[in-house]
Each structure stands twice: as structure tokens, then as C-alpha cells.
Design an enzyme around this catalytic site. Structure first.
Site, PDB file in Angstrom:
ATOM      1  N   ARG A  93      13.239  -3.416  -3.612  1.00 35.06           N
ATOM      2  CA  ARG A  93      13.688  -2.931  -4.916  1.00 35.06           C
ATOM      3  C   ARG A  93      12.854  -1.718  -5.293  1.00 35.06           C
ATOM      4  O   ARG A  93      11.675  -1.648  -4.941  1.00 35.06           O
ATOM      5  CB  ARG A  93      13.478  -4.000  -6.001  1.00 35.06           C
ATOM      6  N   ASN A 109       2.345   0.275  -1.257  1.00 35.05           N
ATOM      7  CA  ASN A 109       3.546  -0.079  -0.489  1.00 35.05           C
ATOM      8  C   ASN A 109       3.308   0.226   0.974  1.00 35.05           C
ATOM      9  O   ASN A 109       2.548   1.124   1.313  1.00 35.05           O
ATOM     10  CB  ASN A 109       4.746   0.743  -0.996  1.00 35.05           C
ATOM     11  N   HIS A 111       5.445   1.305   4.382  1.00 35.27           N
ATOM     12  CA  HIS A 111       6.756   1.848   4.777  1.00 35.27           C
ATOM     13  C   HIS A 111       6.781   2.036   6.294  1.00 35.27           C
ATOM     14  O   HIS A 111       5.816   2.567   6.858  1.00 35.27           O
ATOM     15  CB  HIS A 111       7.006   3.186   4.068  1.00 35.27           C
ATOM     16  N   ASP A 143       4.547   5.709  -6.636  1.00 35.47           N
ATOM     17  CA  ASP A 143       4.820   6.448  -7.874  1.00 35.47           C
ATOM     18  C   ASP A 143       6.297   6.245  -8.207  1.00 35.47           C
ATOM     19  O   ASP A 143       6.942   5.378  -7.623  1.00 35.47           O
ATOM     20  CB  ASP A 143       4.406   7.927  -7.744  1.00 35.47           C
ATOM     21  N   GLU A 144       6.801   7.045  -9.127  1.00 35.44           N
ATOM     22  CA  GLU A 144       8.178   6.784  -9.574  1.00 35.44           C
ATOM     23  C   GLU A 144       9.242   7.268  -8.596  1.00 35.44           C
ATOM     24  O   GLU A 144      10.426   6.980  -8.778  1.00 35.44           O
ATOM     25  CB  GLU A 144       8.400   7.404 -10.954  1.00 35.44           C
ATOM     26  N   ASP A 147       9.332   6.235  -2.089  1.00 35.19           N
ATOM     27  CA  ASP A 147       8.336   6.306  -1.007  1.00 35.19           C
ATOM     28  C   ASP A 147       7.581   7.636  -1.028  1.00 35.19           C
ATOM     29  O   ASP A 147       7.305   8.219   0.032  1.00 35.19           O
ATOM     30  CB  ASP A 147       9.023   6.098   0.362  1.00 35.19           C
ATOM     31  N   GLU A 176       1.723  -2.068  11.237  1.00 31.62           N
ATOM     32  CA  GLU A 176       1.735  -2.373   9.794  1.00 31.62           C
ATOM     33  C   GLU A 176       0.730  -3.477   9.487  1.00 31.62           C
ATOM     34  O   GLU A 176       0.010  -3.423   8.481  1.00 31.62           O
ATOM     35  CB  GLU A 176       3.141  -2.812   9.356  1.00 31.62           C
TER      36      GLU A 176
HETATM   37  C1  GAR Z   1       8.404  -3.938   7.013  1.00 29.94           C
HETATM   38  O1  GAR Z   1       8.710  -3.242   8.199  1.00 29.94           O
HETATM   39  C2  GAR Z   1       8.151  -2.964   5.891  1.00 29.94           C
HETATM   40  O2  GAR Z   1       7.500  -1.794   6.292  1.00 29.94           O
HETATM   41  C3  GAR Z   1       9.558  -2.683   5.449  1.00 29.94           C
HETATM   42  O3  GAR Z   1      10.197  -3.928   5.472  1.00 29.94           O
HETATM   43  C4  GAR Z   1       9.613  -4.714   6.500  1.00 29.94           C
HETATM   44  C5  GAR Z   1       9.212  -6.041   5.909  1.00 29.94           C
HETATM   45  O4  GAR Z   1       8.735  -6.908   6.909  1.00 29.94           O
HETATM   46  N1  GAR Z   1       9.584  -2.086   4.143  1.00 29.94           N
HETATM   47  C6  GAR Z   1      10.478  -1.161   3.800  1.00 29.94           C
HETATM   48  O5  GAR Z   1      11.343  -0.767   4.535  1.00 29.94           O
HETATM   49  C7  GAR Z   1      10.315  -0.644   2.373  1.00 29.94           C
HETATM   50  N2  GAR Z   1      11.039   0.592   2.225  1.00 29.94           N
HETATM   51  P1  GAR Z   1       7.974  -8.228   6.492  1.00 29.94           P
HETATM   52  O6  GAR Z   1       8.823  -8.914   5.417  1.00 29.94           O
HETATM   53  O7  GAR Z   1       7.970  -9.039   7.779  1.00 29.94           O
HETATM   54  O8  GAR Z   1       6.599  -7.856   6.011  1.00 29.94           O
END
Ligand code: GAR
Length: 203
Positions: A93, A109, A111, A143-144, A147, A176
Site C-alpha cells: 500500500r 522500506n 524495494h 517519503d510521499e 519508492d 534483501e
Molecule cells: C520483497 O521482495 C519486497 O522487496 C517487495 O515485496 C517482497 C516481499 O517479500 N516489496 C515491494 O515490492 C514493495 N514495492 P516478503 O513478504 O517475503 O518479505
């Protein structure tokens, strides 16, 4: 050292949440997750939280007329739980000023792309389909924009000749799980300073 109390917002599987839980449990990360909150009642992240004995909450978007009203409820729950910072971990969201103002400079966050390339949904897919040779992931302050906040850490992931979207996504996810806990450690230790778009890391 005093632990930083964080709330984690997650919509999906929660593997990043798990990485944070594990590092904290191993004593490598001075944070305490005080709440895991989701917009999806069936998010596996909630199960992971329950297994770790962390308080959970679900806030359903359909119950709120606007994003701001939704975020006001999220802020209330996080604040009651004692959160001092917020980690978005696969939270699908867009957050509003209502949430950002409640935790100024303290919303992070992860990404799955090397921002500013490939913001939005499915960063890995966008990068793979574009044909980049180096993909990766980014932890940034929120921020607003979409990403678009100041970048804290990034990790590159080479795209291999025999990669498909799935294999690339899996290798990005491994990175990540390294950089997100590390960024939270730096935040918890007070080592991050934002100067314009630049995030300085002190040692
Ligand atoms: C991750 O790859 C994260 O970087 C991405 O969703 C996945 C969540 O995996 N986030 C985005 O795309 C946000 N724009 P997880 O639920 O296994 O942590």
C-alpha cells in the site's frame, strides 16, 4: 543498549519480517518488533509473527473511506503498541503523510530493485524484462512519493544468462534479508543522518 521499538507492516509472505525476527533473536539487531500489522488477513507474515510471539493486527482497507483515515487507524495501533519507527516489509500500500508525520524520518522500506530504476510493483520483473545485467535491492526512507525517499543501502545482484524471473527474484530476496536488518541496525544505533537526498552512515 536500548532497543528501538518498531512496527512492521507486511502484506505477504513476510520473509523480510522473518529475517528481522531472526537477527533480533540472535542478538545481532537492537530492535524489538512490537507489532506486525497487515492489510491482508491471510498474509503469512501474520503467522510468522504469531509464531514469534509478536502482537499482530489487521486493518482492512474496505473499512476506511480514504487512505488517510486508514493510516490514522494504523498510526493509532502502532502508537499504542509503543512503536518508535516503522518498517514496511512487502507492504503493498502507498502510505500517506498521516503515517509519515507520526514517525518523522523513521519509516523505512525495502524495494526489490536498484532505485531509482524500476519503482512500483514487481521491481524484479521490471528489471528482468528490461534486460539489465545488474539487478538488486534498496532500503530507503519513505517519503510521499513512490519508492522515492533517500537511499540507505543497496545490494547489487548480477543477472545470469540462465536466470528466469523466479531465480532472479530468489537471489534478490537473499540480499534483501541481509540489507534490511543491517539498515534497521544502523537506524537503531543512531548512525543514519539524512542530508537532502543523501543518507550519511557514521561508524
Ligand atoms: C520483497 O521482495 C519486497 O522487496 C517487495 O515485496 C517482497 C516481499 O517479500 N516489496 C515491494 O515490492 C514493495 N514495492 P516478503 O513478504 O517475503 O518479505
Amino acid at each position: 543498549m536500548q532497543k528501538l521499538k518498531i512496527g512492521v507492516l507486511a502484506s505477504g509472505s513476510g520473509s523480510n519480517l522473518q529475517a528481522i525476527i531472526d537477527e533480533a533473536a540472535a542478538g545481532l539487531l537492537p530492535v524489538e518488533i512490537v507489532m506486525v500489522l497487515s492489510d491482508k488477513p491471510d498474509a503469512y507474515a501474520l503467522t510468522r509473527a504469531e509464531q514469534a510471539g509478536i502482537m499482530t493486527a489487521v486493518v482492512l482497507p474496505k473499512d476506511y473511506a480514504t487512505r488517510e483515515e486508514y493510516d490514522a487507524r494504523v498510526v493509532k495501533l502502532l502508537t499504542l503498541a509503543g512503536a518508535e519507527a516503522v518498517a514496511l516489509a512487502g507492504y503493498l500500500r502507498i502510505v500517506t503523510k498521516t503515517l509519515l508525520d507520526a514517525f518523522p524520518g523513521r519509516v523505512l522500506n525495502i524495494h526489490p530493485a536498484l532505485l531509482p530504476a524500476f519503482p512500483g510493483l514487481h521491481g524484479q520483473r521490471q528489471a528482468f524484462e528490461y534486460g539489465v545485467k545488474v539487478a538488486g535491492c534498496t532500503v530507503h526512507f519513505v517519503d510521499e512519493g513512490l519508492d522515492s525517499g533517500p537511499i540507505i543501502l543497496q545490494a547489487p545482484v548480477p543477472v545470469l544468462d540462465d536466470d528466469d524471473e523466479e531465480t532472479l527474484t530468489a537471489r534478490i530476496l537473499q540480499q534483501e534479508h541481509i540489507i534490511y536488518p543491517l539498515a534497521l541496525k544502523l537506524l537503531a544505533e543512531g548512525k543514519l543522518t539524512v542530508e537532502g537526498r543523501k543518507v550519511r552512515i557514521s561508524d
